[in-house]
Design an enzyme around this catalytic site. Sequence first.
Site, PDB file in Angstrom:
ATOM      1  N   SER A 464      -1.622  -8.562  -4.134  1.00 19.00           N
ATOM      2  CA  SER A 464      -1.948  -7.255  -4.889  1.00 19.00           C
ATOM      3  C   SER A 464      -1.056  -6.766  -5.697  1.00 19.00           C
ATOM      4  CB  SER A 464      -2.481  -6.507  -3.627  1.00 19.00           C
ATOM      5  OG  SER A 464      -3.438  -5.244  -4.297  1.00 19.00           O
ATOM      6  N   ASP A 475       6.122 -11.559 -17.220  1.00 18.30           N
ATOM      7  CA  ASP A 475       5.512 -11.217 -18.561  1.00 18.30           C
ATOM      8  C   ASP A 475       6.518 -10.703 -19.533  1.00 18.30           C
ATOM      9  OD1 ASP A 475       3.031 -12.573 -17.737  1.00 18.30           O
ATOM     10  OD2 ASP A 475       2.118 -10.579 -17.431  1.00 18.30           O
ATOM     11  N   LYS A 489      -4.758 -12.208  -4.978  1.00 14.07           N
ATOM     12  CA  LYS A 489      -6.054 -11.301  -4.834  1.00 14.07           C
ATOM     13  C   LYS A 489      -5.882 -10.108  -5.897  1.00 14.07           C
ATOM     14  CE  LYS A 489      -7.422  -7.493  -1.823  1.00 14.07           C
ATOM     15  NZ  LYS A 489      -7.723  -6.561  -3.042  1.00 14.07           N
TER      16      LYS A 489
END
Length: 678
Positions: A464, A475, A489
């Site tokens: 999460s 990224d 998740k």
Amino acid sequence: MLRYIFIALFFVINTEAFAFQAEEVKLSPTEEQSMEARLVAGLLSQYHYKNIAIDDELSSIIYDSYLETLDANKHYFLKEDIEDLERYRDRLDDHIKLGYLLPAYEIFNLFSQRFQERMNFIENELSYEFNFNVDESIVIDPDSIQWAESKAELNDRWRKLVKSQALDLKLADKADTAITRLIKERYERLDETISKYESRDVFQLYMNTFAESFDPHTSYFSPATSENFKIRMSQSLEGIGATLTTQSDYTRVASVVPGGPAFESKLINTDDKIVAVAQGMEGEFVNVVGWRLDDVVQLIRGPKDSKVRLMIIPAGKNAATTPPTEIMIVRDKIKLDDQVPYSEVKEIYREGNKYNIGIITIPSFYLDFEAMRNGEEYGSTTGDVKKIIAELKEKEVDGIVVDLRSNGGGSLQEAIDLSGLFIKEGPIVQIRDADGSIEVGADKDPEIVYDGPLTVLTNRFSASASEIFSGAIQDYKRGVVIGENTFGKGTVQNLISLNQFVPKVKSDLGQVKLTLAKYYRVNGSSTQHKGVKPDIKMPSPYNAKNFGESSYERAIEWDQIETSDFEKTNYLNEQVIAKLNEKHEFRLNNLEYLKSLKQDVDEAIMDQERASISLNMEKRKAENEAALERRNAANKLNEKISADPDIKNKVNTDGEIKDPYLREGIVVLADLIALGIG
């Protein structure tokens, strides 16, 4: 991760852990449950993220899931039962929408009848004079067997099942009389557990099966279950600090509470199985296989500062073939303050150079919402990490490792704010609702609190909010992610009370935990299902088939949306990652601490994939001894590594780092520093 906690509360377990007393009890639904079923069906069909139709296709999924919930190992129903019940496969959708629940109770009552037959077989027909010299085996993979054709075939399965349990006790040096007594007591406890089963419990089980047919994080809470959940969660904050559930005959660790004794000890982890419990340093071990969950919890809990010893089967290991490991934990009371991030500094020598490495361990993403709303000074993960970074800067660390292993998530806003400490500003996460609208969660603070070399450690139980942070760092090319693939998740749930839809009803209705939205990384990739793939991959016993979101058959699929408008940093590029991987692969193949880890992981994976185990004493004994010998060899190897005077490729600290994952995370960071990055 929450799904495992719900399984414990709902008694939704592999039903070797179900039993009924001798008297047959026929359970049936109530009118209120019929009304509540219609409410749940309407709520899920209208508001679930996937907009799934309640049709024949879903009915088939509910049917299969309900049978698996009751009899996952094919130990109770006969083939003729399944053939007879097949008439319900494409009808349950219409039944639920109408509030017609009798088929669910008919299936359950048939199960209870078959279960009682098994209990009678164990009590009256089964001989406990087993011949352990016969060369036979038992199938432990339920996917490898079919439903039994006859009671005689089922009797033979149970003979082998009990024989396997008896062999485990025999190899633990139990006397024959003790073995018979312990096994019979195990099933008597199961009988006692289900003797208290009521209509509402069947309703809870069936409605939760229905809810989970939409996705594994959508669940139904009856009023009693909801209250028990709150009680159990508060109880889990005492003792060793672990939330437990039941899986087959075993008590399994569903989660380790951040900041608790179990978390601090690093000796017990999610998915470990607890097979025995002893009090203090001298107490005798009590075998708890087959015990009711509440009884095991009571045995493990105890006064603050007292000691409890556990026999555990480590996660990823086959309970039938792995000798248990003894650990000791000092009980304590867990406070919110114990869940805050903490840090330490380690020295590492690489190729003649010394580096000071700061390690920040983040157990959870928390935010004191109430204090914040009241305008008071409030605690948060980001605020605490910011202070830690300032302290590490004063100590002139050369780089920082952020350890997110087993961090199950928490506050979304904290994941965004924490990411902002390491980048200038920009989007961190995208959130898409059921209607397709997308909201971007962004860091709007241009301040960079730390701009030096950075690595992030993850494992299969980083979920999460942990995935949002590690995904953003990856990224933006801001740091190197090291470890295992994360949980995967990437969905958002909300708890909805059914009473708000029927305000005139005097009694309390249940609650539905409903999936409403989905997370996406700034590059447009969902964290759902796939999680975050590390830049530097460590050996892992947790394969996608058995652990994480991808292990759930009804998990919402991965997909991609448009990328956010974000600007990558110039800290890292593919060439740097390739160089780090080249060095990592060399260590993986040549340095003993990683070679040993890889060997253990390979054996664990092979162990998980075994479909059967021997019931021959000599063969089983040889398997156990071989596993124990491998473990002792690994321990001796760790001692040898710790005593190695050559410090060029090892961490040199006050206390040698025996955790190979953390050790490699530090070494990779040192390699990154040596490359002049940051």
